[in-house]
Design a protein around this motif. Structure first.
Motif, PDB file in Angstrom:
ATOM      1  N   VAL A  18      -5.383  -8.024  -2.272  1.00 15.97           N
ATOM      2  CA  VAL A  18      -6.370  -9.026  -1.874  1.00 15.97           C
ATOM      3  C   VAL A  18      -7.064  -8.622  -0.574  1.00 15.97           C
ATOM      4  N   LEU A  19      -6.272  -8.249   0.420  1.00 14.62           N
ATOM      5  CA  LEU A  19      -6.830  -7.948   1.742  1.00 14.62           C
ATOM      6  C   LEU A  19      -7.635  -6.648   1.745  1.00 14.62           C
ATOM      7  N   LEU A  20      -7.256  -5.702   0.901  1.00 16.93           N
ATOM      8  CA  LEU A  20      -7.931  -4.406   0.894  1.00 16.93           C
ATOM      9  C   LEU A  20      -9.019  -4.306  -0.161  1.00 16.93           C
ATOM     10  N   ALA A  21      -9.356  -5.416  -0.823  1.00 13.91           N
ATOM     11  CA  ALA A  21     -10.394  -5.391  -1.858  1.00 13.91           C
ATOM     12  C   ALA A  21     -11.708  -4.795  -1.344  1.00 13.91           C
ATOM     13  N   PRO A  22     -12.191  -5.144  -0.141  1.00 13.75           N
ATOM     14  CA  PRO A  22     -13.429  -4.521   0.349  1.00 13.75           C
ATOM     15  C   PRO A  22     -13.308  -3.007   0.513  1.00 13.75           C
ATOM     16  N   VAL A  23     -12.138  -2.551   0.963  1.00 15.85           N
ATOM     17  CA  VAL A  23     -11.924  -1.111   1.130  1.00 15.85           C
ATOM     18  C   VAL A  23     -11.966  -0.420  -0.223  1.00 15.85           C
ATOM     19  N   PHE A  24     -11.365  -1.044  -1.231  1.00 15.63           N
ATOM     20  CA  PHE A  24     -11.407  -0.479  -2.592  1.00 15.63           C
ATOM     21  C   PHE A  24     -12.854  -0.271  -3.039  1.00 15.63           C
ATOM     22  N   GLY A  25     -13.703  -1.263  -2.788  1.00 15.99           N
ATOM     23  CA  GLY A  25     -15.094  -1.166  -3.213  1.00 15.99           C
ATOM     24  C   GLY A  25     -15.829  -0.045  -2.506  1.00 15.99           C
ATOM     25  N   ILE A  26     -15.619   0.087  -1.207  1.00 13.82           N
ATOM     26  CA  ILE A  26     -16.297   1.133  -0.436  1.00 13.82           C
ATOM     27  C   ILE A  26     -15.841   2.519  -0.880  1.00 13.82           C
ATOM     28  N   VAL A  27     -14.519   2.694  -1.058  1.00 15.38           N
ATOM     29  CA  VAL A  27     -14.001   3.989  -1.477  1.00 15.38           C
ATOM     30  C   VAL A  27     -14.499   4.354  -2.872  1.00 15.38           C
TER      31      VAL A  27
ATOM     32  N   ALA B 116     -17.261   3.413  -4.350  1.00 13.92           N
ATOM     33  CA  ALA B 116     -18.675   3.781  -4.277  1.00 13.92           C
ATOM     34  C   ALA B 116     -18.849   5.185  -3.707  1.00 13.92           C
ATOM     35  N   ALA B 117     -18.074   5.527  -2.684  1.00 13.64           N
ATOM     36  CA  ALA B 117     -18.184   6.857  -2.081  1.00 13.64           C
ATOM     37  C   ALA B 117     -17.806   7.946  -3.080  1.00 13.64           C
ATOM     38  N   ILE B 118     -16.775   7.698  -3.885  1.00 11.35           N
ATOM     39  CA  ILE B 118     -16.351   8.691  -4.873  1.00 11.35           C
ATOM     40  C   ILE B 118     -17.433   8.909  -5.922  1.00 11.35           C
ATOM     41  N   ARG B 119     -18.024   7.821  -6.420  1.00  9.21           N
ATOM     42  CA  ARG B 119     -19.059   7.941  -7.456  1.00  9.21           C
ATOM     43  C   ARG B 119     -20.303   8.645  -6.936  1.00  9.21           C
ATOM     44  N   LEU B 120     -20.629   8.418  -5.650  1.00 11.98           N
ATOM     45  CA  LEU B 120     -21.808   9.068  -5.074  1.00 11.98           C
ATOM     46  C   LEU B 120     -21.574  10.544  -4.787  1.00 11.98           C
ATOM     47  N   ASP B 121     -20.321  10.909  -4.554  1.00 14.05           N
ATOM     48  CA  ASP B 121     -20.021  12.288  -4.153  1.00 14.05           C
ATOM     49  C   ASP B 121     -19.897  13.235  -5.338  1.00 14.05           C
ATOM     50  N   SER B 122     -19.378  12.761  -6.470  1.00  7.76           N
ATOM     51  CA  SER B 122     -19.146  13.654  -7.600  1.00  7.76           C
ATOM     52  C   SER B 122     -19.209  12.880  -8.905  1.00  7.76           C
ATOM     53  N   VAL B 123     -19.391  13.628  -9.979  1.00 10.48           N
ATOM     54  CA  VAL B 123     -19.474  13.025 -11.305  1.00 10.48           C
ATOM     55  C   VAL B 123     -18.074  12.635 -11.773  1.00 10.48           C
ATOM     56  N   GLY B 124     -17.963  11.440 -12.357  1.00 10.94           N
ATOM     57  CA  GLY B 124     -16.687  11.017 -12.903  1.00 10.94           C
ATOM     58  C   GLY B 124     -16.291   9.643 -12.411  1.00 10.94           C
TER      59      GLY B 124
ATOM     60  N   VAL C 234     -11.158  13.671   2.518  1.00 10.62           N
ATOM     61  CA  VAL C 234     -11.022  12.559   3.463  1.00 10.62           C
ATOM     62  C   VAL C 234      -9.984  11.564   2.946  1.00 10.62           C
ATOM     63  N   LEU C 235     -10.017  11.271   1.657  1.00 17.70           N
ATOM     64  CA  LEU C 235      -9.063  10.328   1.078  1.00 17.70           C
ATOM     65  C   LEU C 235      -7.633  10.828   1.232  1.00 17.70           C
ATOM     66  N   ARG C 236      -7.432  12.121   0.999  1.00 19.74           N
ATOM     67  CA  ARG C 236      -6.080  12.666   1.119  1.00 19.74           C
ATOM     68  C   ARG C 236      -5.622  12.703   2.575  1.00 19.74           C
ATOM     69  N   ARG C 237      -6.556  13.039   3.470  1.00 24.12           N
ATOM     70  CA  ARG C 237      -6.206  13.089   4.893  1.00 24.12           C
ATOM     71  C   ARG C 237      -5.778  11.715   5.402  1.00 24.12           C
ATOM     72  N   THR C 238      -6.393  10.660   4.890  1.00 27.35           N
ATOM     73  CA  THR C 238      -6.097   9.294   5.336  1.00 27.35           C
ATOM     74  C   THR C 238      -5.158   8.546   4.394  1.00 27.35           C
ATOM     75  N   SER C 239      -4.770   9.198   3.286  1.00 30.41           N
ATOM     76  CA  SER C 239      -3.891   8.593   2.272  1.00 30.41           C
ATOM     77  C   SER C 239      -4.522   7.406   1.562  1.00 30.41           C
ATOM     78  N   LEU C 240      -5.833   7.259   1.666  1.00 31.36           N
ATOM     79  CA  LEU C 240      -6.509   6.165   0.958  1.00 31.36           C
ATOM     80  C   LEU C 240      -6.467   6.353  -0.551  1.00 31.36           C
ATOM     81  N   ASP C 241      -6.304   7.597  -1.005  1.00 28.62           N
ATOM     82  CA  ASP C 241      -6.262   7.829  -2.447  1.00 28.62           C
ATOM     83  C   ASP C 241      -5.042   7.181  -3.100  1.00 28.62           C
TER      84      ASP C 241
END
Length: 504
Positions: A324-333, A335-343, A403-410
């Motif tokens: 619940v609390l990280l829902a905004p972070v999920f959305g931002i991450v 979007a960044a993945i879709r903009l960076d590469s296909v898939g 970046v995701l791996r460096r910050t463990s956001l993945d």
């Protein structure tokens, strides 16, 4: 991290370390030294000052702002009570200073303080509002915990540089000496540095520890004719040992060990006996005696019961709050993945969970969509041993993925797996099916607990760890886990994520 042991040769010249790598510029242990560098002298005065000020200043400030009478008396009473509780529990003893972070012990001390002050409140008729009194006492455990964490970190760093350690002489059969030296060399969170050995019997040790003298395999008389103690004390004085560590075996036990204990302790040296148990938490060991035998009862690992139920409940509550609390972070991450590469933004993969049950694990995609197809081509570039596959500069990882791996956001989507009960917030790394297929009986024990979103590997170096190091951490966790240990690992995960060491 391995202890950098500096051994002393038979001729008195420094020998090359064999149980770890010497750091650049590190001085060898001086032969004949009678005292190793002790703990920093500022630990106790700083701890006392933080404990005293951490309760005196908040109590005085809160009571003054609330207009309560007898502010000075309340401040003095609370401060003295807090220091008395801590001293009664030996928190200022030199043996314990800096040895642990003390989060839970501090909490227990604080609850004891609340009970003591509640009794004093009834006896003296003190009538300040309970909410005001509680607010005034809240900063004390937090400041004490911060202070203890800092001293623990400082002591840990000191021991990594072979400071604040005790010079230990190991006595035992060759194989037993090797096991003790290897175990002590594998970690730096203890105060012992081996500077020599006294072999028992004809078999020498293979660890490279310099040997002095020796004890007969079959001595005359039950106590070795009085020669065992003299040989060990002589070797200890030669090396400047501060502790004699006995590795018991078939050739050194019973009356012979008792006589050796007398001789060593009469010479003014501490004596420590290695039980042979490895990676068993102290809380699982209970001493007892029977017919003059000293026994160690080893409790089984916690696999069921109230702690397991509570852990599962806390896992699901924590995962639900996180989603619940990280829902905004999920959305931002995403979007960044879709903009960076296909898939797709999310990636799912079959992993092996509790007791070998497969499940679908979710992650944010950090690699190209054809990553699995390209893996066989990169097998020769694998940088870790064992069944794992890791590359520091893996060409399949995308720009955002790094970046995701460096910050463990993945890893955040695994909160869904935790909510479903397939994973835990804390536990071993969830392995791939092909990794489990290569496991032996020992490695399979890591599957006796649920895999975790974070765990011992996350706070101990992650991909920088070898397979053996990672497996040892997981097995230690699986056998010794506790709710308090999980809370400690969660707190240390924050620092590990910020540090980023081993994340690639």
């Amino acid at each position: 991290m391995r202890r950098d042991f500096a051994f002393v040769s038979e001729t008195g010249r420094p020998a090359e370390p064999v149980a770890g790598r010497r750091k650049s510029g590190q001085e060898p242990v001086r032969p004949g030294a009678h005292r190793s560098q002790d703990k920093s002298g500022w630990y106790r005065p700083v701890s006392l000052a933080v404990d005293a000020l951490g309760i005196a200043l908040p109590v005085a400030s809160v009571f003054h702002q609330a207009g309560q009478p007898h502010t000075a008396a309340a401040t003095a009473t609370a401060t003295l009570a807090w220091l008395a509780v801590r001293a009664a529990h030996r928190r200022y003893g030199r043996r314990w200073l800096g040895e642990t972070r003390g989060v839970l012990t501090t909490l227990r001390d604080w609850l004891t303080l609340l009970g003591l002050l509640a009794v004093l409140r009834v006896l003296t008729g003190e009538n300040s509002p309970p909410a005001v009194a509680l607010l005034a006492l809240l900063p004390a455990p937090a400041l004490t915990t911060v202070c203890r964490s800092l001293t623990h970190r400082h002591l840990t760093n000191q021991r990594r540089e072979a400071h604040a350690v005790r010079r230990a002489l190991v006595v035992g059969e060759g194989g037993a000496v090797d096991r003790v030296v290897e175990q002590l060399a594998s970690r730096t969170d203890h105060p012992y540095v081996v500077i020599g050995a006294v072999p028992v019997g004809p078999t020498p040790n293979r660890s490279g520890v310099p040997e002095t003298g020796g004890l007969e395999a079959d001595p005359e008389g039950p106590d070795g004719g009085g020669t065992d103690g003299a040989a060990v004390v002589s070797a200890a004085r030669l090396h400047g040992a501060e502790t004699v560590l006995v590795a018991c075996g078939s050739l050194l036990s019973g009356a012979r060990l008792r006589a050796l204990t007398w001789a060593v302790q009469d010479a003014g040296l501490p004596l420590v006996v290695a039980s042979g148990l490895a990676d068993v938490a102290l809380r699982r060991v209970r001493p007892s005696t029977a017919a003059g035998l000293h026994l160690l009862h080893v409790d089984p690992p916690v696999r069921r019961g109230p702690q397991v139920v509570l852990k599962a409940a806390l896992d699901r509550i924590g995962a639900a709050l996180g989603l619940v609390l990280l829902a905004p972070v999920f959305g931002i991450v995403a979007a960044a993945i879709r903009l960076d590469s296909v898939g797709p933004a999310l990636y799912r993969q079959t992993r092996i969970g509790h007791r070998g049950a497969p499940f679908t694990m979710w992650k944010f995609r950090s690699m190209a969509v054809d990553a699995e197809r390209l893996r066989p081509q990169l097998a020769a570039a694998n940088e870790v041993d064992g069944p794992l596959f890791k590359m520091r500069a893996d060409p399949r990882v995308t720009r955002v993925g790094r970046v995701l791996r460096r910050t463990s956001l993945d890893e955040l989507p695994q909160l869904w797996n935790v909510l479903r009960g397939e994973m835990s917030l804390v536990g071993p790394r969830p392995p791939l099916p092909e990794e489990v297929a290569a496991y032996g009986p020992t490695a399979l024990r890591r599957l006796l607990v649920k895999p975790g979103l974070t765990g011992p590997w996350q706070v101990s170096g992650r991909s920088d760890l070898s397979w053996d190091e990672s497996l040892a951490l997981d097995l230690r966790y699986a056998d010794n886990w506790s709710l308090t240990g999980d809370l400690d690992l969660l707190a240390r995960t924050v620092r590990a994520v910020v540090d980023g060491r081993g994340a690639y």
